[in-house]
Design a protein around this motif. Structure first.
Motif: not given
Length: 386
Positions: A192-200
């Motif tokens: 499947g597909r996944t999205v990761a939001f980073l703080a840097g």
């Protein structure tokens, strides 16, 4: 500042790499604002929406014009001016070009319009590495939870994310240890597909132990940040990042969270945006689930125990996402709920979970297998992904 950057050949080459066929003035101005302001700066966001990024930057940098500005803008200028150096903008662009990042601006075809619900607090730019289509997919769900997750929390997060991702839903999370990592890995595990939001910045892996995970995420999904390349994550930026996780998902599910977990911050953003909010219950004696129980009791979160309930929370038609049909046999529906796309289960385990006899489960599994909905493996049965 902009004129100096426009005259720098190396900077313009970097702009062409991160933003092909872009209008350079507004692009440079927005990157400059992402360097000058912290994420979610409502004063900067309102100013840009009124004047455009370029005109807003000219106002802030022109002391004579600036003297006529209202008090909130004058206070903002005192925050922004110490960072107003062309080399910082140049370094951000070069850093993005070096790692193959793509720069998205509001109004782009690939810009996720759900982020615009944040109004003045919407991101000024987004840096993306990976597949841009994952950002704008029709079905997206945010799954978050504690970094110090228990085995129970990891298991539930993986089952939910795996089942949802196997049927086309993009799993959104924050790339952290614990629940976030379990959700990302489960989505990848079922192709499947996944999205990761980073703080840097997207050019640095944080946490460093997830470097390989981020590489796997980028193979089919995306790693995203509103922070310029080179920026370090801070406590404030983690909290600001949470508003993007909540805004991108059609619903937010908190799997496991302590009484003061940062995941409750994400839940608060989801609630303020009018996004459906779900929480997974845990043992009443577990401090790791105290935050989830708080959401259920005090914040009108919906109790979530299965992927089908998450789909219901998202407003997805059950027959389109889980293999059930209108008027389907209730026993078949119960068996489908008991099947996982990630963990193989023996017929006797499925019988206990669905509340059916072992013979009935075996009969239904045969039918589901012929329909391509269930799949037999050496150690049990799983639900086949679409």
């Amino acid at each position: 500042m902009i004129d100096e950057l426009l005259g720098d050949a190396e900077t313009m080459a970097a702009v062409d790499r991160v933003r092909p066929d872009a209008e350079p003035v507004e692009t440079l101005a927005r990157v400059a604002w992402s360097v000058l302001s912290e994420p979610g700066d409502g004063v900067a966001g309102a100013l840009i929406s009124q004047l455009s990024a370029h005109e807003a930057l000219r106002l802030v940098l022109n002391a004579d014009v600036f003297a006529l500005a209202e008090k909130s803008i004058q206070e903002g200028r005192r925050r922004w001016l110490p960072r107003a150096h062309p080399h910082a903008v140049r370094d951000a662009l070069r850093g993005g070009a070096e790692v193959g990042a793509r720069l998205l601006l509001p109004g782009d075809t690939d810009w996720p319009e759900s982020l615009d619900d944040l109004a003045a607090h919407a991101p000024i730019v987004l840096w993306v590495r990976g597949d841009l289509s994952a950002v704008t997919a029709d079905a997206r769900v945010s799954i978050v939870g504690a970094r110090a997750a228990t085995a129970y929390g990891d298991s539930v997060a993986a089952d939910l994310a795996g089942d949802l991702a196997a049927t086309g839903t993009v799993v959104v999370s924050g790339g952290a240890y614990g629940i976030d990592g379990s959700a990302h890995r489960a989505a990848i595990g079922v192709d499947g597909r996944t999205v990761a939001f980073l703080a840097g910045g997207v050019d640095r892996a944080y946490p460093a132990g997830h470097q390989q995970l981020f590489e796997r995420i980028m193979a089919s999904g995306a790693v995203i940040s509103e922070m310029p390349c080179g920026a370090a994550p801070t406590k404030f930026r983690f909290l600001s990042r949470n508003r993007l996780i909540a805004a991108l998902g059609a619903a937010t599910v908190v799997v496991e969270a302590g009484w003061r977990s940062g995941s409750l911050n994400t839940a608060g953003h989801a609630s303020s945006l009018g996004r459906p909010l779900g929480a997974v219950p845990g043992p009443v004696t577990s401090a790791a689930s105290a935050g989830c129980h708080r959401l259920l009791r005090e914040y009108d979160a919906q109790c979530v125990t299965s992927a089908s309930e998450v789909r219901e929370l998202m407003g997805l038609a059950q027959d389109a996402s889980s293999g059930t049909q209108p008027g389907d046999d209730p026993e078949r529906v119960r068996l489908l709920d008991a099947l996982s796309t990630r963990t193989s289960r023996a017929p006797i385990e499925l019988a206990r979970a669905a509340g059916l006899s072992d013979d009935r489960v075996r009969s239904l599994l045969g039918t589901l297998s012929l329909d391509g909905i269930a799949e037999r493996r050496d150690d049990g049965w799983v639900r086949a992904g679409e």
